[in-house]
Write an enzyme that holds these catalytic residues in place. Structure first.
Site, PDB file in Angstrom:
ATOM      1  CE  LYS A  49      23.627 -18.117  -0.713  1.00  0.00           C
ATOM      2  NZ  LYS A  49      24.348 -18.508   0.520  1.00  0.00           N
TER       3      LYS A  49
ATOM      4  CB  SER B 211      23.825 -22.421   0.861  1.00  0.00           C
ATOM      5  OG  SER B 211      24.139 -21.155   1.408  1.00  0.00           O
TER       6      SER B 211
ATOM      7  CB  SER C   5      26.907 -20.742   2.826  1.00  0.00           C
ATOM      8  OG  SER C   5      26.141 -21.848   3.198  1.00  0.00           O
TER       9      SER C   5
HETATM   10  N1  GLN Z   1      26.085 -25.958   5.399  1.00  0.00           N
HETATM   11  C1  GLN Z   1      25.594 -25.111   6.423  1.00  0.00           C
HETATM   12  C2  GLN Z   1      24.107 -25.329   6.604  1.00  0.00           C
HETATM   13  O1  GLN Z   1      23.576 -26.068   5.857  1.00  0.00           O
HETATM   14  C3  GLN Z   1      25.921 -23.685   6.139  1.00  0.00           C
HETATM   15  C4  GLN Z   1      24.850 -22.888   5.531  1.00  0.00           C
HETATM   16  C5  GLN Z   1      25.215 -21.454   5.334  1.00  0.00           C
HETATM   17  O2  GLN Z   1      26.290 -21.002   5.682  1.00  0.00           O
HETATM   18  N2  GLN Z   1      24.258 -20.701   4.813  1.00  0.00           N
HETATM   19  O3  GLN Z   1      23.501 -24.773   7.458  1.00  0.00           O
END
Ligand code: GLN
Length: 468
Positions: free
Chosen positions: A70, A145, A169
């Site tokens: 990532k 994400s 994410s």
């Molecule tokens: N969807 C969650 C957010 O927007 C999770 C993000 C993540 O785990 N980096 O914060």
């Protein structure tokens, strides 16, 4: 669309049916062919991967296996942009510890995967470099994400990938793309070299084609690291050791709060099917309660935004990244660099986070959210005194369509309800596919007590086999 699992390629490499250099060539051909349609990768350095492949030792645990990373996990000399205009020209001067450990296990970090900017989002649509498409149906989002990591693995462009999970994410995009995603216990994997979003919640973990591969990647990246003060001093384990053991007599809790009427029919069916499969394997599934479940989203978005507002203050146009042209003094430099470098969602969270930390509101929001966090952790501690593991949906619904304007930011936040609790409580969680006819991929999630990854993986493997 699979490119072949880690175990498959390890065998091929060991038997010399293919060389590490040929494997990198084959994988880059797949990347070049598929990426234009999916936008799962932001960049890749083929020359560097080929050089590493030429020197690879295939006798090591991940010897010669390319692994996608990532875009918020540092790779020395390569772009680490967090899918943000703010870091568009940034190259990391060092490797994240997880990357160092991958290399030590013989793996080849190969390709930077697209993501929601600074890991803030649930659909991959907040990337400054364009959205990623879901390989199962490109009209749908892959989740986020870690959108690119999930799409690369599901789309046959990566054998396995690293992601980061602050509120789901890793597990949510894995579920939306029909693959396996695992968030380890907080502190299991060093956060050194992971660009911080919310430091008390962030954790690096694997996105893979199956549970065994998740264990193999975890074997490589776990361990105490003096460079991360929150890294746990727990001994390394072979996370594959309990794979294949039967799970007869395991007590599995099904939180009644997770059987909400808001779950889509496909998700409800996936949970029901998993309960049946686990029962048939001899596990005892019983209803439990996590009484503070409905407060988790509010607590998470206060804590995560508060930490983000502080962590992202370093992007000031002076030390890193994007800098506004011809500033009229320091304040103007700060404000125009940040206004120009960050996207809308990142700005929304910085503003929200600054607000909840400001004097006068701190006690009402931030301090209160921390109390809720303690209550949530307490709910789990109580639950795990009765059951070994917890089963639930990974997400309330399968992947929505790209650019679905019907969802407000708040509705998007609410869909994180099943993944956030593990981050607030620091628990390990794994999502595994449980496909339902006529639906985009659906997944179910297993949660375990702190540092119970081995038994979590064992149960996830048993369930995965039963659901095949
Ligand atoms: N969807 C969650 C957010 O927007 C999770 C993000 C993540 O785990 N980096 O914060």
């Amino acid at each position: 669309m699979s490119f072949g699992t880690i175990s498959y390629w390890r065998r091929q490499l060991a038997e010399k049916a293919i060389s590490p250099v040929e494997l990198v060539e084959q994988l880059s051909a797949a990347m070049e062919a598929q990426n234009p349609g999916l936008n799962a990768y932001l960049s890749w350095d083929k020359e560097s991967a080929l050089a590493q492949a030429a020197a690879a030792d295939v006798t090591k645990p991940l010897g010669g296996i390319p692994i996608a990373v990532k875009d918020n996990i540092c790779i020395q000399g390569e772009p680490t942009r967090c899918a943000s205009k703010m870091l568009a020209d940034f190259r990391s001067p060092y490797d994240a510890t997880a990357v160092t450990l991958l290399r030590r296990a013989g793996a080849i970090p190969f390709g930077r995967t697209n993501m929601d900017e600074f890991a803030m989002g649930s659909a991959g649509e907040n990337s400054a470099f364009g959205p990623t498409a879901n390989p199962v149906n490109p009209e749908h989002v892959p989740g986020g994400s870690s959108s690119g990591s999930a799409a690369a693995v599901a789309g046959g462009m990566a054998i396995a990938a690293l992601g980061s999970d602050t509120g789901g994410s890793i597990r949510q995009p894995a579920s939306h793309c029909g693959i396996v995603g695992m968030k380890p216990t907080y502190g299991r994997v060093s956060r050194y070299g992971l660009v911080a979003f919310a430091s008390s919640l962030d954790q690096i973990g694997p996105l893979t084609q199956n549970v065994e591969d998740a264990a193999l990647v975890l074997n490589a990246i776990c361990g105490h690291d003096a460079k991360d003060s929150t890294s746990a001093k727990v001994p390394a384990e072979d996370f594959t050791s309990l794979i294949g053991h039967d799970i007869k007599g395991k007590r599995i809790g099904l939180p009644k709060e997770y059987l909400s009427a808001g779950n889509s029919p496909a998700v409800a069916a996936a949970v029901e099917q998993s309960v049946k499969a686990l029962t048939a394997l001899g596990a005892e599934v019983e209803e439990i309660s996590l009484p503070h479940a409905e407060a988790v989203v509010a607590a998470y978005y206060i804590i995560a935004c508060a930490e983000a507002s502080s962590n992202l203050s370093r992007f000031d146009g002076v030390r890193y990244g994007y800098r506004a042209e011809s500033p009229n003094g320091l304040d103007d430099l700060y404000s125009r660099s940040r206004a120009g470098g960050f996207g809308a969602e990142v700005k929304r969270r910085i503003i929200l986070g600054t607000y909840v930390l400001s004097s006068g509101f701190y006690d009402a929001y931030y301090a209160r959210a921390q109390k809720v966090r303690a209550l949530v952790a307490g709910d789990f501690a109580k639950a795990f005194s009765k059951v070994d593991l917890i089963l639930g949906p990974a997400t309330p619904m399968p992947a929505p369509r790209l650019h679905d304007t019907s969802m407000s930011p708040l509705q998007t936040y609410l869909a994180d309800i099943y993944t956030i609790p593990a981050n607030l409580a620091g628990l390990p969680g794994i999502s595994i596919p449980c496909p339902q006819p006529g639906s985009m991929p659906t997944g179910v999630q297993l949660l375990g007590p702190h540092f119970a990854e081995s038994s979590l993986i064992s149960a996830a493997y048993a369930l995965e086999q039963a659901l095949k």
